[in-house]
Design a protein around this motif. Structure first.
Motif, PDB file in Angstrom:
ATOM      1  N   ASN A 141       0.804  -1.204   0.027  1.00  0.00           N
ATOM      2  CA  ASN A 141       0.177  -0.108   0.074  1.00  0.00           C
ATOM      3  C   ASN A 141       0.793   1.112  -0.134  1.00  0.00           C
ATOM      4  OD1 ASN A 141       0.997   0.571   2.458  1.00  0.00           O
ATOM      5  ND2 ASN A 141      -0.856  -0.508   3.610  1.00  0.00           N
ATOM      6  N   ASN A 142       0.276   2.288  -0.176  1.00  0.00           N
ATOM      7  CA  ASN A 142       0.851   3.615  -0.238  1.00  0.00           C
ATOM      8  C   ASN A 142       1.868   3.886   0.927  1.00  0.00           C
ATOM      9  OD1 ASN A 142       0.230   3.730  -3.018  1.00  0.00           O
ATOM     10  ND2 ASN A 142      -0.775   5.947  -2.932  1.00  0.00           N
ATOM     11  N   ALA A 143       1.272   3.734   2.136  1.00  0.00           N
ATOM     12  CA  ALA A 143       1.853   3.960   3.366  1.00  0.00           C
ATOM     13  C   ALA A 143       3.229   3.399   3.511  1.00  0.00           C
ATOM     14  CB  ALA A 143       1.035   3.391   4.546  1.00  0.00           C
ATOM     15  N   PHE A 144       3.435   2.124   2.759  1.00  0.00           N
ATOM     16  CA  PHE A 144       4.715   1.258   2.800  1.00  0.00           C
ATOM     17  C   PHE A 144       5.699   2.008   1.947  1.00  0.00           C
ATOM     18  CE2 PHE A 144       7.561  -1.834   1.124  1.00  0.00           C
ATOM     19  CZ  PHE A 144       8.044  -2.120   2.334  1.00  0.00           C
ATOM     20  N   TYR A 145       4.911   2.212   0.537  1.00  0.00           N
ATOM     21  CA  TYR A 145       5.786   3.072  -0.369  1.00  0.00           C
ATOM     22  C   TYR A 145       6.161   4.356   0.026  1.00  0.00           C
ATOM     23  CZ  TYR A 145       4.227  -0.751  -3.909  1.00  0.00           C
ATOM     24  OH  TYR A 145       3.951  -1.720  -4.466  1.00  0.00           O
ATOM     25  N   ALA A 146       5.670   5.098   0.716  1.00  0.00           N
ATOM     26  CA  ALA A 146       5.835   6.497   1.177  1.00  0.00           C
ATOM     27  C   ALA A 146       7.142   6.298   2.274  1.00  0.00           C
ATOM     28  CB  ALA A 146       4.671   7.119   1.897  1.00  0.00           C
TER      29      ALA A 146
END
Length: 236
Positions: A141-146
Motif C-alpha cells: 500500500n501507499n503507506a509502505f511505499y511512502a
C-alpha cells in the motif's frame, strides 16, 4: 498485458535485452546481494538527463515550471542508491523500472517541465509505484511505499494521482515500445565505459537522509516481515 517478469522462452527480438538488463530476475532470487543491471543503467540515464537539463536551464536562463514533484532542495541520496532502495524494499519486478522510465518521459512531455535534481527522485518512486500496481501480481500500500521513498503517505497519494491524471490513466505499453526503451538503456553501458563512473550525487526533497536513517530501514524490514504471508493489493 502482464510484463512483471520476462522468461527466456519469449520469442521476440528484444529477448537478449531483457536478459542483459536483468529483467528475468524472479521474485525468489531478489534477496541476493546483486541488483539487476537495469537499476544501474536507469540511474546513469537519469543522472545524465538531470545534468543536461540543469545545464540547459542555467545557460539559457530558462525558468523551469514547478510541479508537485519539485522539492525545495535536492536530497543527499544518489539516484542509483535510491533506485536500489526501491527495488530492495518494494519487491517489485525489475521491468517496473523500464515502465517507470516510460511513464516519466511521458509526463515530461508537458511544456516547460524539466526533470532536475529537485524532482527526479519523486518522479522515480511514483512511477515505479504506478508500474508495480499496473503490472505486478502483488504490491504494497501507499503507506509502505511512502516509507521506502522517504515521503509522507499523503504526499505519496498526491504524487500518484497527479502522475495518473497527467498520463490520462494510459498505462499500457506495447512490447515494441518497451523493447525500444530496453535498447535505449543498454546503450548506457557504453556511456559508463567511456565516461568516468557517476560521481554526481543528485539528491528527494525530504528532511530525511535515507542513506543514514537506519530507523526507516528497520521500519521497512519489519513491514516486509509482517506482510510476508500476504499479497497486499490496495492503496491507502
Amino acid at each position: 498485458m502482464g510484463m512483471g517478469t520476462f522468461t527466456t522462452d519469449e520469442s521476440d527480438k528484444h529477448e537478449e535485452s531483457y536478459l542483459s538488463l536483468g529483467l528475468t530476475v524472479s521474485q525468489s532470487k531478489k534477496n541476493n546481494t546483486e541488483y539487476p543491471k537495469v537499476l544501474l543503467l536507469l540511474a546513469a540515464y537519469l543522472d545524465r538527463s538531470v545534468q543536461k537539463n540543469e545545464d540547459l536551464l542555467d545557460s539559457n536562463k530558462i525558468k523551469d515550471s514547478s510541479t508537485i514533484f519539485h522539492g525545495h532542495r535536492a536530497p543527499d541520496l544518489s539516484i542509483k542508491l535510491y533506485a536500489e532502495r526501491i527495488f530492495k524494499y518494494s519487491e517489485c519486478s525489475p521491468s517496473c523500472f523500464v515502465l517507470a522510465l516510460i511513464y516519466m518521459e511521458r509526463y515530461l512531455q508537458q511544456p516547460h517541465v524539466y526533470m532536475t535534481s529537485l524532482s527526479v527522485h519523486r518522479l522515480l518512486i511514483t512511477s515505479v509505484v504506478v508500474a508495480a500496481k499496473f503490472t505486478d501480481d502483488a504490491f504494497f500500500n501507499n503507506a509502505f511505499y511512502a516509507r521506502v521513498g522517504g515521503i509522507s503517505t499523503v504526499e505519496m497519494n498526491r504524487l500518484e494521482l497527479d502522475l495518473l491524471f497527467n498520463l490520462d490513466f494510459r498505462l499500457k505499453v506495447d512490447l515494441e515500445t518497451f523493447g525500444s526503451y530496453c535498447l535505449q538503456l543498454e546503450k548506457e553501458t557504453m556511456v559508463l565505459v567511456i565516461d568516468r563512473p557517476i560521481q554526481q550525487v543528485h539528491g528527494v526533497n525530504s528532511a530525511k537522509d535515507l542513506s543514514r536513517n537506519s530507523s526507516i530501514d528497520e521500519s521497512c524490514k519489519s513491514e516486509l516481515m509482517r506482510y510476508s504471508s500476504q499479497a497486499l493489493q490496495g492503496c491507502s
